[in-house]
Design an enzyme around this catalytic site. Structure first.
Site, PDB file in Angstrom:
ATOM      1  N   TRP A 136      -0.367   4.835  -0.527  1.00 22.16           N
ATOM      2  CA  TRP A 136       1.003   5.376  -0.429  1.00 22.16           C
ATOM      3  C   TRP A 136       1.646   5.441  -1.814  1.00 22.16           C
ATOM      4  CZ3 TRP A 136       5.736   3.348  -1.834  1.00 22.16           C
ATOM      5  CH2 TRP A 136       6.874   3.989  -1.343  1.00 22.16           C
ATOM      6  N   HIS A 137       1.312   4.463  -2.670  1.00 20.53           N
ATOM      7  CA  HIS A 137       1.952   4.401  -3.980  1.00 20.53           C
ATOM      8  C   HIS A 137       1.487   5.501  -4.918  1.00 20.53           C
ATOM      9  CE1 HIS A 137       3.211   0.381  -2.683  1.00 20.53           C
ATOM     10  NE2 HIS A 137       4.112   0.458  -3.641  1.00 20.53           N
ATOM     11  N   GLY A 138       0.303   6.018  -4.744  1.00 22.80           N
ATOM     12  CA  GLY A 138      -0.123   7.070  -5.655  1.00 22.80           C
ATOM     13  C   GLY A 138      -1.547   7.511  -5.429  1.00 22.80           C
TER      14      GLY A 138
END
Length: 478
Positions: A325-327
């Site tokens: 989700w973060h990258g």
């Protein structure tokens, strides 16, 4: 338009005055104002993506209504998964297309196929991960009969786009924020003052702690091959402090700003670096995201029910997905997997709920055991942050290789005394106020009025004189 900019100060003053004076008696007018202000705020980043925000909002609004009015289970499920697929499809295209294209190309080359999958020059819409999760939680809660859909599109649009949380959270729930949107709000002086104090503390975290630590963390990570192992440790610790000051500082400003407008947003941080194990750390770090994955992924997968292998599988899934989700980078996936690995002993031996209360509650100092537990937990978090900060996997492993060398036992080449003094003051205040929702509110409340105002002015002066070079908030890229 950054929270710590003059532009935002002028923008918010105009919104505040219009909101509480000519529109004070008009709930409809206040909500229209906030929605328009939120869309203007978002347009300051990139006006081209206003249509994407509006499309996502409209799709979830309609999906929620259709789920509610559809009686058959299969029909409800069809509407639910259609809404999920479209929203995740938009998120996936803008955020992950190039990652999958490049990964697939590399895999095909390894297998002997000379196939090149073209990447696209895609700009990531700011805040897309956050407002997508707002909308998804809304339709999930309607499907699970936790809430009924609103038929007021302006109210729903404000829930999704409310400018204090639009870019980097907290990730709100309709069950919590929508009722506040739909009911009249009265100005409360004490709550407004409390909001201003939280904004002040958030600005100190961001501009003095995070931005000054960023200067040295960036320098060391960018030129890691030139530094000793001990200096690389300093760089990793500075990044750990930077990301906490940056993200929790943003959250404090968001919560304080919302409180000035009569809203209470979800708490997102609860002193995570005072945690005694990784499970407690994740109950205290980015709480709105952790609880989102718990409610909408971990529990539907079976949660802690079932056998030990099911618990291990579910834990790894939510942490790896959280990392992704973060990258769109393998470093984030490894970061998530590492945190899952650190959780395993606690899950296997059923120790993940050992530390629920505040550490050393009612005491001045922690015990030696608590101090050791906090140091170990912080060290594990710092180790994982190296992957989070690294440009790619090669950089992460070379950075770790530099740490675990003979030069680990040399004196650090970078040791900024003034920044360290500010960091020590920061953690002293955080420790003293750890039993409160934010540190400055707790510490200042215990002081005599003269000392309390002296503290406020001192913090304000330090922000003006010792702020670091302006850095974007880290979580804006997610």
């Amino acid at each position: 338009m950054l929270f710590n900019s003059i532009d935002f100060a002028f923008f918010f003053c105009i919104v505040f005055l219009l909101y509480w004076f000519p529109l004070r008696k008009s709930l409809k007018g206040q909500n229209w104002l906030l929605m328009i202000a939120s869309y203007y705020f978002y347009s300051c980043w990139d006006i081209r993506f206003l249509s994407l925000l509006a499309l996502s909002t409209f799709l979830c609004f309609v999906t929620g209504l259709q789920i509610h009015k559809t009686e058959s289970k299969n029909g409800r499920k069809t509407w639910l998964w259609s809404g999920v697929a479209i929203n995740l499809g938009l998120l996936g295209f803008f955020k992950y297309y190039n990652f999958f294209a490049e990964s697939l190309s590399g895999l095909l080359k390894t297998a002997g196929f000379a196939t090149e999958i073209s990447s696209l020059n895609i700009i990531l819409p700011v805040g897309i991960s956050f407002y997508t999760f707002h909308g998804l939680s809304y339709i999930f809660d309607i499907y699970n009969d936790k809430i009924k859909p609103t038929r007021n599109f302006v109210d729903y649009s404000l829930f999704v786009s409310f400018f204090p949380l639009l870019i980097a959270g907290p990730i709100e729930r309709a069950t919590h924020l929508l009722p506040q949107v739909s009911r009249p709000r009265e100005f409360n002086y004490d709550r407004a003052v409390d909001g201003l104090k939280q904004i002040l503390w958030g600005l100190f975290k961001k501009m003095v702690i995070a931005d000054n630590c960023a200067q040295y963390a960036n320098q060391i990570f960018t030129h890691s091959e030139a530094y000793s192992g001990s200096t690389l440790v300093v760089g990793a610790v500075f990044f750990a402090i930077q990301i906490y000051g940056d993200f929790s500082g943003y959250t404090d400003i968001a919560l304080g700003t919302a409180r000035l407008l009569g809203f209470e947003l979800l708490r997102n941080f609860a002193y995570p670096y005072f945690s005694r194990d990784i499970a407690e750390f994740w109950r205290r770090w980015h709480i709105s995201l952790s609880s989102w994955f718990r409610d909408y992924l971990y529990i539907p997968l079976g949660g802690s029910r079932g056998g030990m292998w099911a618990k291990i599988r579910n834990t790894f899934i939510i942490f790896v997905v959280s990392g992704f989700w973060h990258g769109a980078n393998w470093t984030f996936i490894v970061w998530g997997a590492l945190n899952a690995l650190f959780m395993m002993p606690l899950v296997v031996f059923k120790m993940n709920r050992n530390h629920i209360d505040v550490v050393a509650k009612g005491k001045t100092l922690p015990s030696l055991r608590e101090g050791g537990e906090m140091l170990l937990t912080f060290s594990l978090a710092v180790f994982a942050w190296i992957f989070f900060r690294a440009e790619d996997m090669s950089h992460a492993f070379s950075y770790l290789g530099g740490i675990f060398s003979k030069s680990l036992f040399s004196l650090p080449q970078v040791w900024p005394w003034l920044t360290i003094v500010f960091v020590l003051f920061f953690f002293a205040v955080e420790w003293r106020g750890r039993e409160y929702s934010y540190a400055l509110g707790g510490v200042a409340g215990d002081l005599h009025k003269a000392w309390r105002w002296s503290l406020y002015y001192a913090i304000f002066i330090v922000i003006i004189l010792f702020r670091g070079s302006g850095q974007h908030f880290i979580y804006f890229q997610f």
